[in-house]
Scaffold this motif. Sequence first.
Motif, mmCIF file in Angstrom:
data_model
loop_
_atom_site.group_PDB
_atom_site.id
_atom_site.type_symbol
_atom_site.label_atom_id
_atom_site.label_comp_id
_atom_site.label_asym_id
_atom_site.label_seq_id
_atom_site.Cartn_x
_atom_site.Cartn_y
_atom_site.Cartn_z
ATOM 1 N N LEU A 152 -2.696 12.359 0.193
ATOM 2 C CA LEU A 152 -2.979 11.345 1.217
ATOM 3 C C LEU A 152 -2.652 11.914 2.588
ATOM 4 O O LEU A 152 -1.603 12.531 2.776
ATOM 5 N N THR A 158 -7.426 1.612 1.568
ATOM 6 C CA THR A 158 -6.260 0.739 1.758
ATOM 7 C C THR A 158 -5.366 0.896 0.528
ATOM 8 O O THR A 158 -5.777 1.532 -0.459
ATOM 9 N N PRO A 159 -4.178 0.268 0.539
ATOM 10 C CA PRO A 159 -3.345 0.340 -0.667
ATOM 11 C C PRO A 159 -4.061 -0.237 -1.891
ATOM 12 O O PRO A 159 -3.738 0.099 -3.022
ATOM 13 N N LEU A 175 -6.703 2.654 -2.999
ATOM 14 C CA LEU A 175 -6.215 4.039 -2.971
ATOM 15 C C LEU A 175 -6.182 4.679 -4.363
ATOM 16 O O LEU A 175 -6.637 5.811 -4.539
ATOM 17 N N ILE A 214 -1.383 3.614 7.078
ATOM 18 C CA ILE A 214 0.040 3.977 6.945
ATOM 19 C C ILE A 214 0.736 3.866 8.305
ATOM 20 O O ILE A 214 1.854 3.372 8.399
ATOM 21 N N ALA A 217 5.205 1.672 4.285
ATOM 22 C CA ALA A 217 3.811 1.913 3.871
ATOM 23 C C ALA A 217 3.679 3.298 3.232
ATOM 24 O O ALA A 217 2.945 3.476 2.246
ATOM 25 N N GLU A 231 5.229 3.121 -0.286
ATOM 26 C CA GLU A 231 4.347 2.389 -1.209
ATOM 27 C C GLU A 231 3.171 3.282 -1.621
ATOM 28 O O GLU A 231 2.813 3.384 -2.790
ATOM 29 N N ALA A 232 2.587 3.964 -0.630
ATOM 30 C CA ALA A 232 1.440 4.833 -0.925
ATOM 31 C C ALA A 232 1.854 6.004 -1.819
ATOM 32 O O ALA A 232 1.112 6.396 -2.731
ATOM 33 N N SER A 233 3.046 6.551 -1.584
ATOM 34 C CA SER A 233 3.530 7.664 -2.432
ATOM 35 C C SER A 233 3.584 7.236 -3.886
ATOM 36 O O SER A 233 3.216 7.981 -4.790
ATOM 37 N N ILE A 277 1.900 4.772 -5.363
ATOM 38 C CA ILE A 277 0.539 4.580 -5.891
ATOM 39 C C ILE A 277 -0.077 5.940 -6.245
ATOM 40 O O ILE A 277 -0.692 6.121 -7.289
ATOM 41 N N LEU A 278 0.135 6.901 -5.348
ATOM 42 C CA LEU A 278 -0.450 8.228 -5.562
ATOM 43 C C LEU A 278 0.116 8.915 -6.791
ATOM 44 O O LEU A 278 -0.610 9.544 -7.558
#
Length: 219
Positions: free
Chosen positions: A14, A162-163, A166, A183, A200, A203-205, A207-208
């Motif tokens: 990301l 978006t989340p 993603l 982010i 953010a 949270e993204a980490s 999900i990834l």
Amino acid sequence: MTDLRDDPLTDAGLVPVITMDRVDDAGLLAAALVEGGIPYAEVTFRTPAAPRVIDRMRSESPQMMVGAGTVLTVEQADRAVRAGAQYLVSPAFDTAVVSWGEERSVPIIPGVATATEVNTAWQRGLRTLKLFPVEQLGGVGLLQALRGPFPDIEFVPTGGITPHNLANYARQPNVVACGGSWIASREALSGRKFDDILAAAQEASKILRRAREQRSEAR
Ligand code: 3PG
């Protein structure tokens, strides 16, 4: 000439797209991204501060991979690299900007939106391309369709991620990294909401990580 298959985003997953006005906050932004597990940034040339933001992020967080985004001209490419940009990203495919990068061994990730543009880039030896604006163009379905004729191209889909979507993008085998402004949005940056940016990124980490596990399980 550089081998443009050397991909600066190989482990990224990301890349936050950053549009920043206040240079003095670049260190705080870099710290939030690193702590949130996303040590990457594409700093867009949409504000006059962009070169100084790149310089500041690199000097304050040397572990980050900082590229320049929205590079539309050779002049901007030159200013970006002088400021310390480690790679260049463009929303479009401009042959002058691509040649400039090739001649100087600067990794360049041009934008594409059609199979014809992917083919043009592929013929030049480029293997990492920004697919922009991906949601408007067809989203994950477009990535899947392009994988047939272009199995060795890795995409950086950007625009509308978006989340919520993603994970679906990150699971695609031909996605090297997703790009997105959520982010560290311009509003969050101008409001100096670094805790929100950290949250953010974290949270993204998460999900990834999950999406990548699912991708390796599917292989
Ligand atoms: C870009 O320059 O890559 C896009 O503006 C980012 O798109 P997004 O704001 O929809 O994430």
